[in-house]
Write a protein that holds these residues in place. Structure first.
Motif: not given
Length: 245
Positions: A71-76, A159-160, A188-191
């Motif tokens: 998942f992109r964090t802005e894409g959920v 990274m998570f 600011g974590w992207p993924l």
């Protein structure tokens, strides 16, 4: 299967994993067997794009599938209907308040096509130890004081790596995932690593990434400064309607 795979030695928990690119194609992503669930081995695994996944009675199995679900964090995504429901919800999200309970609930949740759980007692104790070290975290969804959903995973750098989620009330896991993504995006974590494909994750916006692309991002993100210790204060209390947007 074992004739084609390296066995990890219990006495070398700090040994490097085989390159993820050497994983089998069938079954997809199986990389190595054996070893243990010590903190140093688990952190080495995740930093290399590898995760443990096995059932009771099996040896430890280590995986790095290709493609990878992320998942992109802005894409959920939440459905429009569900977002409307959440706008009138009294649910609240917090982090790291009931980590073991979230793991236990994930272990007890039935999974389509699975008999039993891969979250064994040894797995629970291993990730509780990582949680105590500040590397494993949970997001809880509350209705008052009642836990209605949650998610947990491992954080290294920025990274998570998501592990599992559960719903005690319909929609609880969706809100937990969306809340995790909401807060990580702020930081600011992207993924978020979602490991392997399932239809539920795809409906929520998960993407297939080639393993090479995934590993490139992981190797960069795990070197970034992260957020040490408990996330309870930094995460705060997030109303579900804020997550719904």
């Amino acid at each position: 299967m074992s004739r084609h795979l390296p066995w990890l030695l219990d006495e070398r928990p700090d040994a490097a994993f085989p390159p993820a690119e050497t994983a089998l194609r069938d079954p997809d992503g199986l990389l190595a067997l054996g070893g243990d669930l010590s903190p140093v081995r688990l952190l080495n695994a995740y930093a290399g794009g590898v995760f443990p996944w096995f059932s009771e009675g099996q040896p430890l199995l280590w995986w790095s599938p290709d493609p990878r679900m992320v998942f992109r964090t802005e894409g959920v995504r939440l459905s429009s209907r569900f977002r409307r429901t959440l706008r009138n919800s009294h649910w609240t999200l917090r982090a790291d308040t009931r980590f073991r309970e979230v793991m236990d609930a994930c272990a007890a949740s039935p999974r389509p096509g699975q008999d039993g759980t891969w979250i064994t007692r040894d797995m629970v104790e291993a990730y509780v130890a990582l949680h105590a070290m500040g590397h494993a975290h949970s997001v809880e969804v509350y209705d008052g004081d009642t836990l209605v959903g949650g998610i947990y995973g491992v954080a290294i750098g920025r990274m998570f790596f998501g592990e599992s989620m559960f719903s005690a009330v319909s929609g609880g896991s969706k809100v937990a995932l969306a809340g995790l993504a909401y807060r990580l995006r702020d930081w600011g974590w992207p993924l978020i690593d979602a490991q392997v494909e399932n239809d539920h994750l795809l409906r929520m916006g998960a993407e297939h990434w080639p393993r090479e692309r995934f590993l490139e991002v992981v190797r960069r993100q795990v070197r970034e400064p992260g957020l040490a210790g408990s996330w309870e204060a930094a995460f705060g209390a997030v109303p579900a309607h804020v997550v719904a947007g």
